[in-house]
Design a protein around this motif. Sequence first.
Motif, PDB file in Angstrom:
ATOM      1  N   THR A  28      31.002  56.997  54.331  1.00  0.00           N
ATOM      2  CA  THR A  28      29.656  56.422  54.212  1.00  0.00           C
ATOM      3  C   THR A  28      29.734  55.015  53.632  1.00  0.00           C
ATOM      4  OG1 THR A  28      29.359  57.273  51.963  1.00  0.00           O
ATOM      5  CG2 THR A  28      28.694  58.720  53.789  1.00  0.00           C
ATOM      6  N   GLN A  30      28.142  54.045  51.121  1.00  0.00           N
ATOM      7  CA  GLN A  30      28.204  54.218  49.658  1.00  0.00           C
ATOM      8  C   GLN A  30      29.658  54.392  49.215  1.00  0.00           C
ATOM      9  OE1 GLN A  30      26.217  56.015  51.684  1.00  0.00           O
ATOM     10  NE2 GLN A  30      24.153  55.400  51.069  1.00  0.00           N
ATOM     11  N   TRP A  31      30.449  55.106  49.991  1.00  0.00           N
ATOM     12  CA  TRP A  31      31.864  55.299  49.680  1.00  0.00           C
ATOM     13  C   TRP A  31      32.604  53.967  49.704  1.00  0.00           C
ATOM     14  CZ3 TRP A  31      34.956  58.778  47.623  1.00  0.00           C
ATOM     15  CH2 TRP A  31      36.325  58.723  47.848  1.00  0.00           C
ATOM     16  N   ARG A  33      31.289  51.016  49.213  1.00  0.00           N
ATOM     17  CA  ARG A  33      30.863  50.232  48.037  1.00  0.00           C
ATOM     18  C   ARG A  33      31.560  50.723  46.770  1.00  0.00           C
ATOM     19  NH1 ARG A  33      26.136  49.870  51.172  1.00  0.00           N
ATOM     20  NH2 ARG A  33      25.162  51.764  50.372  1.00  0.00           N
ATOM     21  N   GLN A  34      31.751  52.044  46.652  1.00  0.00           N
ATOM     22  CA  GLN A  34      32.458  52.586  45.485  1.00  0.00           C
ATOM     23  C   GLN A  34      33.904  52.105  45.468  1.00  0.00           C
ATOM     24  OE1 GLN A  34      31.263  54.401  42.811  1.00  0.00           O
ATOM     25  NE2 GLN A  34      33.307  53.989  42.017  1.00  0.00           N
TER      26      GLN A  34
END
Length: 175
Positions: A28, A30-31, A33-34
Amino acid sequence: MAKPKAKPEKLQDKEILTSELAAIVGKTPQWIRQLTRDKVLHQVGRGKYCLGEAVQAYCEHVSGGKEEEQRPRLIDFKTQHEKIKAEKAELELEQMKGNLHAAADVERLLSDLILTTKSRLLGVPSRIAAACENESAEVVEAIVQREIETALSALAKYTPDKIGGEIDHGSPEDG
């Protein structure tokens, strides 16, 4: 006059968006960005990544990190875990074959042998006292020798196949 041809951009140098990189690696946004916050991936602009560098960095991260880093890699732990599992299976197989015994079983057997032998040896004086009364030194020596040999016979009867099974305590007459 004709315009000079623009040099095509190499695929590995292409800048892609976070969502595109997420789609490429199957994760994702979000992954991604992490991973950027964790300094695994590096942006070349706001929400943009260099495709070649990002994919290589992600592959390196998935495999556990760079080899030259001084910290252990995930792949190293997995390899070690597999080696340990193989050793454990090997030991269990040897135990099933009867070539390997648990330390507790060996300790129990040896402890029993020692205690049985000790009690038989300590019982020698009381068993021979009456037989040695008014006897010559040679006869007393022979009686003592015979009784000690009888007490030690339990050790001579020891066989490794008794480990893990029933332990022979001798007959009640043996002491």
